[in-house]
Structure formats: structure tokens, C-alpha cells
Design a protein around this motif. Structure first.
Motif, short mmCIF file in Angstrom:
data_model
loop_
_atom_site.label_atom_id
_atom_site.label_comp_id
_atom_site.label_asym_id
_atom_site.label_seq_id
_atom_site.Cartn_x
_atom_site.Cartn_y
_atom_site.Cartn_z
N HIS A 410 19.35 52.74 3.63
CA HIS A 410 18.32 52.96 2.60
C HIS A 410 17.41 54.14 2.94
N VAL A 411 17.16 54.38 4.22
CA VAL A 411 16.32 55.52 4.63
C VAL A 411 16.98 56.83 4.20
N THR A 412 18.30 56.90 4.34
CA THR A 412 19.04 58.09 3.92
C THR A 412 18.89 58.31 2.42
N LEU A 413 19.04 57.26 1.65
CA LEU A 413 18.95 57.38 0.20
C LEU A 413 17.56 57.83 -0.23
N GLN A 414 16.52 57.32 0.43
CA GLN A 414 15.15 57.74 0.11
C GLN A 414 14.97 59.23 0.38
N TYR A 415 15.55 59.71 1.48
CA TYR A 415 15.44 61.12 1.83
C TYR A 415 16.18 61.99 0.80
N LEU A 416 17.33 61.54 0.35
CA LEU A 416 18.07 62.28 -0.66
C LEU A 416 17.25 62.45 -1.93
N LYS A 417 16.54 61.41 -2.32
CA LYS A 417 15.68 61.50 -3.51
C LYS A 417 14.50 62.43 -3.25
N LEU A 418 13.90 62.32 -2.05
CA LEU A 418 12.78 63.18 -1.69
C LEU A 418 13.15 64.64 -1.77
N THR A 419 14.36 64.98 -1.34
CA THR A 419 14.78 66.38 -1.26
C THR A 419 15.42 66.88 -2.55
N GLY A 420 15.30 66.11 -3.63
CA GLY A 420 15.67 66.64 -4.93
C GLY A 420 17.05 66.31 -5.42
N ARG A 421 17.81 65.48 -4.70
CA ARG A 421 19.10 65.05 -5.24
C ARG A 421 18.85 64.12 -6.43
N SER A 422 19.67 64.24 -7.46
CA SER A 422 19.43 63.49 -8.69
C SER A 422 19.67 62.00 -8.47
N ASP A 423 19.05 61.19 -9.34
CA ASP A 423 19.22 59.73 -9.26
C ASP A 423 20.68 59.34 -9.43
N GLU A 424 21.38 60.05 -10.34
CA GLU A 424 22.79 59.72 -10.56
C GLU A 424 23.63 60.04 -9.33
N THR A 425 23.33 61.18 -8.67
CA THR A 425 24.05 61.55 -7.45
C THR A 425 23.82 60.52 -6.36
#
Length: 990
Positions: A410-425
Motif C-alpha cells: 500500500h505504501v508503494t501505491l500511495q507514492y504512485l498517486k503522490l507522484t502523479g500516476r493516474s488513479d486508473e494506472t
């Protein structure tokens, strides 16, 4: 559509190529109709024909794939029905994929599907559930790429049975999803590709076969130097100097981005390659035309491992290995053991991620993890931010592991969202990894995994520390720093010693710095640099540094003006959150102005010291110090005049700059005197964990990442103004001192040279332990008296324009002269004298290493190198293998090798040999004045990986060594004279 005769001819050639590509490009590695490799291969082969009738096919770029392959195929069908028949053949073969039964659809929650994937659970093998997550990535790649040719079903079985096969050193092929380059390693890689095209042309083959078949990202980040500092204009001024020095190199790289397909070049001034990879380039999961698979990457920089913190399997390789991977060659690797590293507890207040990584580095170095994966797990994982994990993963080369891997959670997923990866991605990534048993959910019961060995660390036991003065794994607790420093002054010269006589230890060098009195002592800090991918990607330590600067300003402390201070962020995002927090203002007041976006001091691009400071050090033989937030502190790397170099967290860099010396006990001694006349102590300026967390929470925002990376490929005016030729063949300029056609393929024929031993070779150099790639092939400044300097001066290059070895890696003539040119080289042939020279054994003359090597070579003599343990540790520097090959070195006999360097030696046709356990040159009584014969079988079929061979000398000594060809593929490279000739011959045979 009207088609010219030349276009028809091109299409026929493309059709012919389709029918002949079984061996090397292997479009059959993914045999489903939507296979990414199949599509990439079709694009590559059709590209020449498509260009012939001006069909504009956009080149690959980040998050922008080629136009639909189906429209491309439709255009080809319209002009040549042969392609239709070939595609029907491909469709038939697609049904023959050995694992077609596990090709599974991944549904979207709201209907439809994300795509298809090769399902590991569908293999229905209970052994998979116990595999480390890092091994599952290798398994998925083998399943997806299985064609029973390059990747066989037995390879898949080897990986599934990892618990039993990994101790046996079995070989497996691995195909990474992409390749990552930086400009120091990228220039020679593109030089080699251009030279390979020339070789293909000379041998009468198709030059378009030399094209990357997987995405290649090249980030220009190693060329900026800290020439201007303590100035609001430092970034612009340093970039202007960077372009003045490197215009030719940059033009060459820009040419490469247009001449080769699938190559994205990120311009100078954008950031450090590994931070850009982490924040932007990393996909975690690829979705290529509906085929889902894990992201994986090999990079020509050892700190490619930083991406492991994001759950992406990645590690450093030599440039020559990366080039082969670009061209579709599977990487041959030994199935690694995996060390399970359990983390528990929580870091104490005031302890940083840098303190943690230096502790982990020391633990793992002691345990021994060379050639292994390290996989982190445990309850302590929830306490580590993604940036903290990336910091630990980044230092994998320093603890010697191939990877330091953190599975996605889950920490990885939070970082992906923080850095601008889209919700769908992010939803696609989570769905795929859960479906393929590659996601860790710490809210669920954990399946026990099997590891080769186990380690554990309670995070609460980590204490503030730094590392040095000469190696990254020589950790020193902060509370012991003063006593450790004094020991280093007293100790004999070595990794922890400077052998300063007692009577000279209190020496004070007084001098005038721009009209004001100044002084230096042993341990005085003259360089304080917040730099390097390791730490500048971590907001907690960067904002922590800002808080230290702020507290110091408020108390009235000031960094001495003669200390060269600098701040080089890893991406524009850092600047944005430092400005958002208001802390950049205080960093500026302490001299830590932003100087550029690149590696700078960590790779030796620290720039010159003020002349008055340099003179004070040299004339008084002062052991001056550098403190940097980097990952490497080997001798001669940071700066020639800083003999003591310490790795520290960014906040500690500021603290040591304020103290002005490393000879201080922060617990007991004041850092300085405040504006109220009272002593200021370390505890007065050190921020709490809560303060840092609050700054991170309020200042690091998703929009910063989005806005930074939307503009990253647009370049800057200086980059955009560079004009490059449109030719796909490079026009070599024989007068260039930056880009030169290398001699690797001179007189090459289709017949491999075959295996060879060594007869009556002289010893060029005799080394002890821990000879690094910095010793072998420096990346820093070119010394004014060196053979490389003489070469440049003879060609009209003024000393001020020498630039660095790293910047001239596209010129083999400079780099051969720079091989073994490190001023801190300790060669036993010189009886303790330090420097880049050796003894020419036949005459007894003391010569520069290059000059001695050329004398041997001109007389027709081969040479070898003797070495101790950990030969070739440090950066994954391909020139550390290319250079010795050009000097005529035929073999290296060492106690042990660092992983990347050993494979690079093989890739350049040099024989790596290991002494038997308990033996080395000293125990065997070897002085280096002997002549050496290595009795290697003349037939490659008679050589086996890891076999013993006999080495004899002309004085009657004889001993047994192990040949470190670790795989059958490496034997094939050796038989061909290296990996690149092997690749060319196999491309031509298609």
C-alpha cells in the motif's frame, strides 16, 4: 496507394527479415498476438520500409507508445501480400506458446478488462507460494518469454524450483522490460551502437538490425560540475559551462535519439537519472497493447537499484551488457540466492533514513551478499516511506547485492498517486499484482516465504552515524566520530588511517581567503555537498537539512565562507517543495544555493576549490575533509585534495559545514557561538522527527510532480538549439577529442577468434584488496601531468577545457590513457609509493601505467593484473574493462571480484581468475616480477564454467586458479572475443 520501386524493395527486405529472425531478436519470445516483444520486433523490422514511403511512425516515449500496430500492418499489407502470409504463420505459432493455457484476462472492476497476463497461480504449483517476490518477477518473465529457444521450459522449472536450484549456481536467461542509461555510460553505449552499425556495413549486412528492441531511457545528469556556488545564478551559470564543455557530447546523444528507435533522451538540467526513474519513468506494471507484465530494468549505472524501492526489479550492468539487452539478447545470469532481511520496530526520534541505510550497508557487507538479491519484509516496513525504501535500495552496490528489493504494498501505491500516476494506472497495477501474487498486503495473514539466509534489524536500534573516511561501509556512530577521527590520524595509511605524525597533528594552516583571515587543520571541512540520488529523492532528509539551516540562522550561526557548499537536487520537485516550505531561503543563507540538477560532487564533479584553500591544503599537507550526502567516498573520487570523505545525511552535511570540522564530539562540544554570545550545540539545531514530518506533509504535493514531469522532455533553450544530422550512420570526426570511433571491430571477420590462454605475460600491476572501478577508470578530473593530459594538450586542448574523464568516455584514446590513472592508486610494484605509475619489469623503469602498457604491447607481450579481494567494486563502469583490454591486459587474477566488473571483463574478452580460498599473491610468494602462463584449453568446448586451471611462472612456481566464466553464455562471449562481436555475428547469421 502508390508505392515506389525502392519502397517495394524495402518491403521485400523487411519480409525477408521477418522470415529469418529466429535466433537473436526472437520475436517468438511472446507468441500471443498482442505480445509486446512481437509487436516491437515487427515495428523494428518494418521501420525502414515504412520510412521509404513517408509513413510517420512516432518514436517511443514515456507513456506514448507507437501508433497501433494493426494500422501499421494494414499499410504494409496494402503493398505486399507476403506480410499477410507471415502474419498467418505468426498466428499459428502464437498458439504454440508452451504456457498458452495460463494466459488470463484481468477484468476491470466496472466491466471490460485491463488486459491479459501470464498467470503464476494458474501454473498450480505450490512451490510458487514460497518463492521470494523478487524471484517471482524472474519467473513471470521466463513464462511470458518462453519460446523453447532463447527461454526454455526447463528454465521455468529451474526458477520454480529455486529453493533447490539456487545453491547449485544454475544459469537462467532474463529479458528486462527496458534499459536505463545516464550520459557518462550512455555516450560510450551510443558510440558502440554507431560503431556496430559500421561493422555491420563493412561485413555486408543490414545496419538497421542495430536498433533497440526495448524502450531505452537516457537521462543526461552526470555532466554538470560545481563551478559556481553560493550564488542565486549558480544553476544558469553552471549549465552554461556544462554546455560549453559538452556541446559535442550532447549533440551526439541528441543524434542518437533520432538515429535509433525506442530511445528517449531526457535533456540536461532535468534531474538525476535514478530519481527521474523513481518519480516518472518507472511503470511498476507495463500495459503494452493489452499485455500486462511487471516492469523490470537494467541500467548502466550501479545505482539503478534505487528503483527496487518501488517494487521494480532493476540492477546495474556494464554498458556492453546493456547494449546486448537493447538488441534483444537475453541476459544470462546465475539464479541468485535471496537474503531475507526482516525489519521491525520504528526509527527513534531524530534518526534519519541515511542513518538507517549506512547501518544496513554495514550489516549486509559483513553478512556477504555479493551476487545475491536482498528482499526486505516484516512489520517495520509500514514505518518506512517509499523514499526511505528507495534510499536503502539505492545503496545495494555499497553492500554488494544485485538488488535490495521491496515488494509492492500500500505504501508503494500511495507514492504512485503522490507522484502523479493516474488513479486508473494505480488500480491496474494493484489488480495485476494481486492477481499474480506479487502484492504484499500487511493487513492479511502472510504466507511464509523461503529465503537462502535470514537477517533481522530492529529499527529502534539505529543511531545517528556517518561513513568514512574512505569507504561507504565503514560506518561510524556519530557519538564516536571524534575518537574515530583521531584514530584515523594515528593509524597507518589504509582505509582507516592517514599516518599523520603526532607532532604534525595539531598543525594550523593560516591563509587569507578573499582578504579575510582563515585557517585549516586536519579534519577541516572544505567541501559540504547535498548531492546524489541516494538522498536528494527523500523529502524527509532534504527538508530536515532546511530545518537545520533555519535553526542555525535564527541562532546566529554561519558556515565559514571558504567551505565550498552546494545543493544539487535530484529533480525539480525538490526545488518546489523547498520553496513551498520556505526553507530554501535559509539554505541559501548558509551557502547551500542550488547549483544544478545532476550528480555533481558524488561522482567527482565538485569543481575546483578556491586557489587559496587549495594552496593551504597542499603546502601544509593538510588532511582536509569533504562531507556529502552521497553514496561513494573512495579515495580520489570526490576531490583530489580531500583525503577524508564522509557520507552523511543532508541535515548532517549542514551541521558539519556549520562546525567546520569533522574533529568534533557533537554531544559535548559546541558547534559555534550564537548571536547572543552563548554556545550553540548540535541538539539546538537538530529537528525532531515530528517537525520533519509536518514539513513533508504540508510541502510535498502531487501537483509538484505533475507539473515538473509534464515539461521534462521539452528540454531547455540550449538543448533545443542543438542541431544534429539526420543520417542514421554517424560521421566520425578523426580530430574530435570527445567522440572517436573505437577499434573494437577493426579487422573483424565472421570467424570467432576462439579461446586463448596466456603465455609468458608480464604483470602490469600488483594490487591489494578493494581496488574499485574509480581506481581502474577514474571519472573525475584529468591530472595536468597525466598521459591523457599530454594527449589533449598535443591536440590543442587547453587545460581549462580538459573537462573530466567521465565526460570524455566517448573517446577511447583518452580513456585508455586514463585507465589506472587514479592518483591514489597503491601498486605493490612501487613498494608503497602512491600514484598512477608502475614498474616496467624488463627494464625496471618507473612509468605511467599507460606508457608501460604500450611498451609491453609494442614489444608483443601480453600483460596480466594481480589483485586482492573485491576487485572492481563500486560503480558499474564499463571502461574499467574496456580500458585494460585496450592496454593489452589478457587476464586478472584476484581473490574475488565484484559482480558487475567480473562480467564486464568477460564481455571485453579478459579472463577473470580467482585464487583458491586462503591463497593470494602474497601467500604464494608472487612479487609481480614474474612472467605468467595460464594454461587454458584451446577449444571452447573443453572449458567449463568455474573449472580449475593451472598458472605457472618463469621461476618455477605453479598454482591453481578458478576460471570465473560463470555461465555457458559467458564462454560464448569469450570465444567471440567479447559480447559485442558475439552480438554482431549472431545478427548477421539471421
Amino acid at each position: 496507394m502508390a508505392v515506389s520501386s525502392s519502397a517495394s524493395s524495402s518491403l521485400l527486405r523487411a519480409a525477408s527479415l521477418y522470415s529469418r529472425t529466429r535466433f537473436f531478436h526472437s520475436s517468438f519470445r511472446n507468441l500471443s498476438p498482442s505480445s509486446p516483444s512481437l509487436l516491437n520486433h515487427q515495428r523494428s523490422l518494418a521501420s525502414a520500409a515504412v520510412r521509404s514511403f513517408h509513413c510517420s511512425v512516432p518514436r517511443w516515449s514515456h507513456r506514448l507508445d507507437w501508433r497501433s500496430p494493426f494500422s501499421l500492418r494494414a499499410q504494409i499489407r496494402a503493398v505486399n501480400p507476403v506480410i499477410e502470409r507471415l502474419e498467418r504463420k505468426f498466428s499459428t505459432m502464437a498458439a504454440e506458446h508452451p504456457f498458452k493455457a495460463v494466459l488470463t484476462s484481468l477484468p476491470k472492476p466496472g466491466g471490460g478488462e485491463f488486459g491479459k497476463f501470464y498467470s503464476l497461480p494458474a501454473l498450480n504449483d505450490p512451490r510458487i507460494d514460497k518463492l521470494p517476490y523478487s524471484i517471482r518477477i524472474l519467473l513471470e518473465s521466463a513464462v511470458r518469454n518462453c519460446d523453447n529457444f532463447q527461454v526454455k521450459e526447463e528454465d521455468v522449472e529451474k526458477i520454480i524450483d529455486w529453493q533447490n536450484t539456487s545453491p547449485k549456481q544454475v544459469e537462467i536467461p532474463f529479458k528486462p522490460a527496458r534499459v536505463l542509461l545516464q550520459d557518462f555510460t550512455g555516450v560510450p553505449a551510443v558510440v558502440d551502437l554507431a560503431c556496430m552499425r559500421d561493422a555491420m556495413h563493412k561485413l555486408g549486412s543490414d545496419t538497421n538490425k542495430i536498433n533497440p528492441l526495448v524502450p531505452v531511457d537516457l537521462v543526461i545528469d552526470h555532466s554538470v560540475q560545481v563551478d559556481v556556488t553560493r550564488s542565486e545564478n549558480a544553476v544558469q551559470a553552471n549549465m552554461e559551462l556544462e554546455f560549453q564543455r559538452n556541446k559535442e557530447r550532447f549533440s551526439f546523444l541528441k543524434w542518437g535519439s533520432t538515429a535509433f528507435h525506442n530511445m528517449l533522451v531526457v535533456p540536461p538540467g532535468s534531474g538525476i537519472v535514478h530519481q527521474v526513474n523513481l518519480e516518472y519513468l518507472g511503470r511498476v506494471v507495463f500495459n503494452t497493447n493489452g499485455m500486462l507484465y511487471p516492469d523490470s530494468v537494467v541500467g548502466t549505472d550501479s545505482h539503478t537499484t534505487m528503483i527496487d524501492g518501488l517494487g521494480v526489479a532493476g540492477w546495474g550492468v556494464g554498458g556492453i551488457e546493456a547494449e546486448a539487452a537493447m538488441l534483444g539478447q537475453p541476459m544470462s545470469m546465475v539464479l541468485p540466492g535471496v537474503v531475507g532481511f526482516k525489519l521491525s520496530g520504528k526509527l527513534r526520534n531524530g534518526v534519519t533514513a541515511t542513518d538507517l541505510v549506512l547501518t544496513v550497508t554495514q550489516i549486509l557487507r559483513k553478512h556477504g551478499v555479493v551476487g545475491k538479491f536482498v528482499e526486505f519484509y516484516g512489520d517495520g516496513m509500514s514505518e518506512l516511506s517509499l523514499a526511505d525504501r528507495a534510499t536503502i535500495a539505492n545503496m545495494s552496490p555499497e553492500y554488494g547485492a544485485t538488488m535490495g528489493f521491496f515488494p509492492v504494498d500500500h505504501v508503494t501505491l500511495q507514492y504512485l498517486k503522490l507522484t502523479g500516476r493516474s488513479d486508473e494506472t494505480v488500480a491496474m497495477i494493484e489488480s495485476y499484482l494481486r492477481a499474480n501474487k506479487m502484492f504484499v498486503d500487511y493487513n492479511e495473514p502472510q504466507q511464509e516465504r523461503v529465503y537462502s539466509s535470514y537477517l533481522e534489524l530492529n529499527l529502534a536500534e539505529v543511531e545517528p552515524c556517518i561513513s568514512g573516511p574512505k569507504r561507504p561501509h565503514d560506518r561510524v556512530p556519530l557519538r564516536e566520530m571524534k575518537s574515530d577521527w583521531n584514530s584515523c590520524l594515528n593509524n597507518k595509511a589504509g582505509f582507516k588511517g592517514f599516518a599523520v605524525p603526532k607532532e604534525a597533528q595539531d598543525k594550523v594552516a593560516k591563509f587569507s581567503f578573499h582578504g579575510q583571515p582563515a585557517e585549516l587543520r586536519h579534519g577541516s571541512v572544505v567541501i559540504a555537498a547535498i548531492t546524489s540520488c541516494t538522498n536528494t529523492s527523500n523529502p524527509s532528509v532534504m527538508l530536515g537539512a532546511g530545518l537545520v539551516a533555519k535553526k542555525a540562522c535564527e541562532l546566529g550561526l554561519q558556515v565559514k565562507p571558504w567551505i565550498k557548499t552546494s545543493l544539487a537536487p535530484g529533480s525539480g520537485v525538490v526545488t518546489k517543495y523547498l520553496l513551498q516550505s520556505g526553507l530554501q531561503e535559509y539554505l541559501n543563507k548558509q551557502g547551500f544555493h542550488i547549483v544544478g540538477y545532476g550528480c555533481t560532487t558524488c561522482i567527482g564533479n565538485s569543481g575546483e576549490l578556491d586557489e587559496s584553500v587549495a594552496s593551504a591544503i597542499s603546502e601544509n599537507d593538510i588532511v582536509a575533509s569533504a562531507v556529502l550526502s552521497g553514496n561513494r567516498n573512495f579515495e580520489g573520487r570526490v576531490h583530489a585534495l580531500t583525503r577524508a570523505n564522509y557520507l552523511a545525511s543532508p541535515p548532517l552535511v549542514v551541521a558539519y559545514a556549520l562546525a567546520g570540522t569533522v574533529d568534533i564530539d557533537f554531544d559535548k562540544e559546541p558547534i559555534g557561538t550564537g548571536k547572543d554570545g552563548k554556545s550553540v550545540y548540535f541538539k539546538d539545531i537538530w529537528p525532531s522527527t515530528a517537525e520533519i514530518a509536518e514539513a513533508v506533509q504540508s510541502s510535498v504535493l502531487p501537483e509538484m510532480f505533475k507539473s515538473t514531469y509534464e515539461a521534462i522532455t521539452k528540454g531547455n533553450p540550449m538543448w533545443n538549439q542543438l542541431s544534429v544530422p539526420s543520417s542514421t550512420m554517424y560521421s566520425w570526426d578523426p580530430n574530435s577529442t570527445y567522440i572517436h570511433e573505437p577499434p573494437y571491430f577493426k579487422n573483424m571477420t565472421m570467424e570467432p577468434p576462439g579461446a586463448h590462454g596466456v603465455k609468458d605475460a608480464y604483470c602490469l600491476l600488483n594490487f591489494g584488496d578493494s581496488i574499485t572501478t574509480d581506481h581502474i577508470s577514474p571519472a573525475g578530473s584529468i591530472h595536468k601531468d597525466s598521459p591523457a593530459a599530454k594527449f589533449l594538450l598535443d591536440r590543442g586542448v587547453e587545460r581549462k577545457d580538459f573537462n573530466s574523464y567521465g565526460s570524455r568516455r566517448g573517446n577511447d584514446e583518452v580513456m585508455a590513457r586514463g585507465t589506472f590513472a587514479n592518483i591514489r592508486l597503491v601498486n605493490k610494484l612501487l613498494n608503497g609509493e602512491v600514484g598512477p605509475k608502475t614498474v616496467h619489469v624488463p627494464t625496471g623503469e618507473k612509468l605511467y601505467v599507460f606508457d608501460a602498457a604500450m611498451r609491453y604491447k609494442d614489444a608483443g607481450y601480453d600483460t596480466i593484473v594481480l589483485a586482492g579481494a573485491e576487485y572492481g567494486s563500486g560503480s558499474s563502469r564499463d571502461w574499467a574493462a574496456k580500458g585494460p583490454m585496450l592496454l593489452g591486459v589478457k587476464a586478472v587474477i584476484a581473490k574475488s571480484f565484484e559482480r558487475i566488473h567480473r562480467s564486464n571483463l568477460v564481455g571485453m574478452g579478459i579472463i577473470p581468475l580467482c585464487f583458491k580460498s586462503g591463497e593470494d599473491a602474497d601467500t604464494l610468494g608472487l612479487t609481480g616480477h614474474e612472467r605468467y602462463t595460464i594454461d587454458l584449453p584451446s577449444k571452447i568446448t573443453d572449458i567449463r564454467p568455474g573449472q580449475d586451471v593451472t598458472v605457472t611462472t618463469d621461476n618455477g612456481k605453479s598454482f591453481t586458479c578458478t576460471v570465473r566464466f560463470d555461465t555457458e553464455v559467458e564462454l560464448a562471449y569469450f570465444n567471440n572475443g567479447g559480447i559485442l562481436p558475439y552480438v554482431i555475428r549472431n545478427l548477421i547469421k539471421q
